[in-house]
Design an enzyme around this catalytic site. Structure first.
Site, PDB file in Angstrom:
ATOM      1  N   LYS A   1       0.866  -1.193   0.000  1.00  0.00           N
ATOM      2  CA  LYS A   1       0.000   0.000   0.000  1.00  0.00           C
ATOM      3  C   LYS A   1       0.890   1.226   0.000  1.00  0.00           C
ATOM      4  O   LYS A   1       2.042   1.180   0.442  1.00  0.00           O
ATOM      5  CB  LYS A   1      -0.885   0.029   1.247  1.00  0.00           C
ATOM      6  CG  LYS A   1      -2.152   0.838   1.058  1.00  0.00           C
ATOM      7  CD  LYS A   1      -3.217   0.040   0.339  1.00  0.00           C
ATOM      8  CE  LYS A   1      -4.482   0.841   0.121  1.00  0.00           C
ATOM      9  NZ  LYS A   1      -5.608  -0.018  -0.296  1.00  0.00           N
TER      10      LYS A   1
HETATM   11  P1  NAD Z   1     -13.048   7.673  -3.056  1.00  0.00           P
HETATM   12  O1  NAD Z   1     -12.026   8.697  -2.838  1.00  0.00           O
HETATM   13  O2  NAD Z   1     -13.550   7.426  -4.433  1.00  0.00           O
HETATM   14  O3  NAD Z   1     -14.332   7.985  -2.138  1.00  0.00           O
HETATM   15  C1  NAD Z   1     -14.266   8.177  -0.755  1.00  0.00           C
HETATM   16  C2  NAD Z   1     -15.642   8.642  -0.299  1.00  0.00           C
HETATM   17  O4  NAD Z   1     -15.672   8.669   1.127  1.00  0.00           O
HETATM   18  C3  NAD Z   1     -16.005  10.034  -0.777  1.00  0.00           C
HETATM   19  O5  NAD Z   1     -17.366  10.080  -1.137  1.00  0.00           O
HETATM   20  C4  NAD Z   1     -15.799  10.887   0.476  1.00  0.00           C
HETATM   21  O6  NAD Z   1     -16.606  12.041   0.506  1.00  0.00           O
HETATM   22  C5  NAD Z   1     -16.206   9.910   1.543  1.00  0.00           C
HETATM   23  N1  NAD Z   1     -15.690  10.248   2.855  1.00  0.00           N
HETATM   24  C6  NAD Z   1     -14.451  10.713   3.188  1.00  0.00           C
HETATM   25  N2  NAD Z   1     -14.399  10.944   4.514  1.00  0.00           N
HETATM   26  C7  NAD Z   1     -15.609  10.601   5.006  1.00  0.00           C
HETATM   27  C8  NAD Z   1     -16.164  10.602   6.308  1.00  0.00           C
HETATM   28  N3  NAD Z   1     -15.450  11.011   7.347  1.00  0.00           N
HETATM   29  N4  NAD Z   1     -17.454  10.196   6.461  1.00  0.00           N
HETATM   30  C9  NAD Z   1     -18.164   9.777   5.391  1.00  0.00           C
HETATM   31  N5  NAD Z   1     -17.697   9.759   4.144  1.00  0.00           N
HETATM   32  C10 NAD Z   1     -16.430  10.156   3.956  1.00  0.00           C
HETATM   33  O7  NAD Z   1     -12.483   6.348  -2.397  1.00  0.00           O
HETATM   34  P2  NAD Z   1     -12.868   4.843  -2.722  1.00  0.00           P
HETATM   35  O8  NAD Z   1     -11.897   4.328  -3.706  1.00  0.00           O
HETATM   36  O9  NAD Z   1     -14.321   4.734  -2.952  1.00  0.00           O
HETATM   37  O10 NAD Z   1     -12.478   4.173  -1.324  1.00  0.00           O
HETATM   38  C11 NAD Z   1     -13.399   4.107  -0.237  1.00  0.00           C
HETATM   39  C12 NAD Z   1     -13.019   2.947   0.646  1.00  0.00           C
HETATM   40  O11 NAD Z   1     -13.040   1.750  -0.144  1.00  0.00           O
HETATM   41  C13 NAD Z   1     -11.608   3.015   1.225  1.00  0.00           C
HETATM   42  O12 NAD Z   1     -11.599   2.405   2.503  1.00  0.00           O
HETATM   43  C14 NAD Z   1     -10.789   2.196   0.270  1.00  0.00           C
HETATM   44  O13 NAD Z   1      -9.596   1.697   0.862  1.00  0.00           O
HETATM   45  C15 NAD Z   1     -11.779   1.102  -0.035  1.00  0.00           C
HETATM   46  N6  NAD Z   1     -11.503   0.345  -1.270  1.00  0.00           N
HETATM   47  C16 NAD Z   1     -11.508   0.957  -2.483  1.00  0.00           C
HETATM   48  C17 NAD Z   1     -11.219   0.202  -3.611  1.00  0.00           C
HETATM   49  C18 NAD Z   1     -11.243   0.791  -4.997  1.00  0.00           C
HETATM   50  O14 NAD Z   1     -11.083   0.019  -5.956  1.00  0.00           O
HETATM   51  N7  NAD Z   1     -11.457   2.069  -5.162  1.00  0.00           N
HETATM   52  C19 NAD Z   1     -10.930  -1.156  -3.488  1.00  0.00           C
HETATM   53  C20 NAD Z   1     -10.956  -1.748  -2.237  1.00  0.00           C
HETATM   54  C21 NAD Z   1     -11.245  -0.974  -1.131  1.00  0.00           C
END
Ligand code: NAD
Length: 432
Positions: free
Chosen positions: A122
């Protein structure tokens, strides 16, 4: 309502009486629980418990006003016993080395849970991307890519998007790496735009994998997804696409949120309208036809399926006993603490843990990497069909492991994953 696996409460080793919210210590507690089940040798535990390699870099970046700002970035490779390190890069002001170490550790167990030939890694940069212009983000990204260049590569460590990074970020990293090498290297990152070796289906893979896992959990619980109410915290890549895919299955998305707060409508929110509204106004808050709900209240509201899709430590001892959902599917990494896990298990809540629920993203990243290495690309239908197979098989392997050990799904997933990495480590033997 029956639980997915009958949970026998397990003692949690090494946890302070007051809940410890350090994500790396949480990752180690989760590992320790599985290591106990597997009766791993103490030496092997030490190997698997700590990251293999940690790189901290400073990232000097020229800002638009001409001044230099130096950001701090990290790349952590937790384990490479089963293949190259794999994991996203996060841009966020609250990034810490311990968070990146935890996320890298979870990647090792995630790739093993879905049985793809990768280890775990990561990266992160401490920055506030919302306050940076696109040219500033590009310069910072390219310098960060250059600083971590010695340890990344298609057969070494393959980054991908995470919170506040996207396909454009990956394109800059791929270009910087390729320019430094003097040849185009498609397989150095995944989550790229389709035009430069990205995979069909990658953009929605995390959410699609989460949907498949929930479908399987519904079958086990004899619960219908059609008409089920869904609350989603976080409306980014994982959360907003999950909202759309669940709505397509006729589930009712009753609440969504982002960093500025949430919105609620018991009759259902149209995820496409919400996405368009967020695009215009930067938040889902204020969307017409909805009432306001806080991020905290969203988690404890009455719903059938709760999907945390934002950040870590949102379901803790403070609110676990108030969670009303029948299924919690962790699209985010690390949203639930070990103590909260025990509370939810005792309540009969089916927890689909992050290392399973959001593994669709890394699974299609694996497909992207395979396609890049072969320069031979698949249709979206092929990608989705292969993803479904992987997710359904992984769900049932986790469920079966949990059942066999009379524990909940998180520990089931850890026993399965840690067992696989331990086997690989033992059969390879210790160098030198
Ligand atoms: P992203 O940046 O696209 O979206 C993050 C979202 O979370 C945004 O809508 C933001 O406004 C919101 N957010 C931020 N702080 C917040 C809070 N305090 N309360 C509520 N909402 C909040 O990110 P993503 O890629 O969707 O990732 C989100 C989660 O999913 C993370 O934990 C990431 O590690 C996990 N994840 C993502 C992927 C991927 O392929 N993108 C894969 C596996 C896991």
């Amino acid at each position: 309502m029956a639980t997915v696996a009958k949970a026998a409460p397990q003692p949690i080793p090494r946890i302070a009486p007051r809940e410890d919210l350090n994500p790396y210590r949480i990752a180690q507690i989760q590992f320790d629980i599985a290591a106990e089940y597997l009766k791993l040798d103490p030496g092997l535990r030490q190997i698997l418990r700590t990251p293999k390699r940690i790189l901290e870099v400073s990232v000097p970046t020229k800002m638009d006003n001409g001044q230099i700002k130096v950001f701090t970035g990290f790349r952590v490779q937790h384990n490479i016993a089963r293949g190259p390190a794999k994991g996203g890069i996060r841009y966020h002001p609250a990034v810490t080395l311990d968070e990146v170490k935890a996320l890298a550790t979870w990647m090792t167990w995630k790739t093993a849970t879905v049985n793809i030939p990768f280890g775990g890694g990561k990266g992160g940069v401490i920055c506030d991307p919302k306050r940076m212009s696109k040219p500033e983000l590009e310069r910072m990204t390219r310098r960060f890519a250059s600083e971590i260049f010695p340890i990344i590569g298609p057969d070494q460590d393959i980054p991908a998007p995470d919170v506040y990074t996207d396909s454009q970020t990956m394109a800059w990293i791929m270009d910087t790496y390729s320019m430094t090498k003097g040849r185009t290297s498609l397989g150095v990152v995944t989550g790229k735009p389709i035009s430069i070796g990205g995979s069909e289906g990658r953009h929605e893979a995390t959410a699609r994998g989460c949907l498949v896992a929930v479908e399987e959990a519904c079958k086990v619980k004899k619960m219908s997804l059609r008409g089920a109410t869904v609350a989603i915290q976080g409306f980014g890549n994982a959360g907003s696409i999950a909202a759309r895919l669940f709505a397509e299955k006729k589930a009712r998305v009753v609440a969504i949120s982002d960093s500025r707060g949430g919105v609620f409508n018991s009759r259902g929110i149209d995820p496409m309208k919400a996405a368009r509204y967020k695009e215009r106004s930067g938040t889902v808050v204020g969307m017409p036809g909805t009432s306001r709900i806080s991020n905290d209240d969203l988690l404890t509201m009455k719903c059938d399926i709760l999907i945390p899709a934002a950040l870590e430590n949102v379901i803790t001892l403070n609110n676990a006993d108030q969670i009303k959902a029948k299924i919690v599917a962790e699209a985010a990494n690390g949203p639930t603490t070990p103590h909260a896990d025990e509370v939810l298990a005792r309540k009969g809540v089916t927890m689909i843990p992050d290392i399973l629920a959001n593994a669709g993203g890394v699974t299609v990243s694996y497909f992207e990497w395979v396609q890049d290495l072969q320069s031979f690309f698949w249709s979206e239908g092929e990608v989705n069909a292969k993803l479904e197979l992987v997710m359904r098989r992984a769900f049932h392997e986790v469920h079966e492991t949990a059942r066999k050990h009379r524990t909940h799904m998180r520990t089931g997933a850890y026993v399965l994953a840690v067992g696989r990495v331990a086997d690989a480590t033992l059969v390879r033997g210790l160098f030198p």
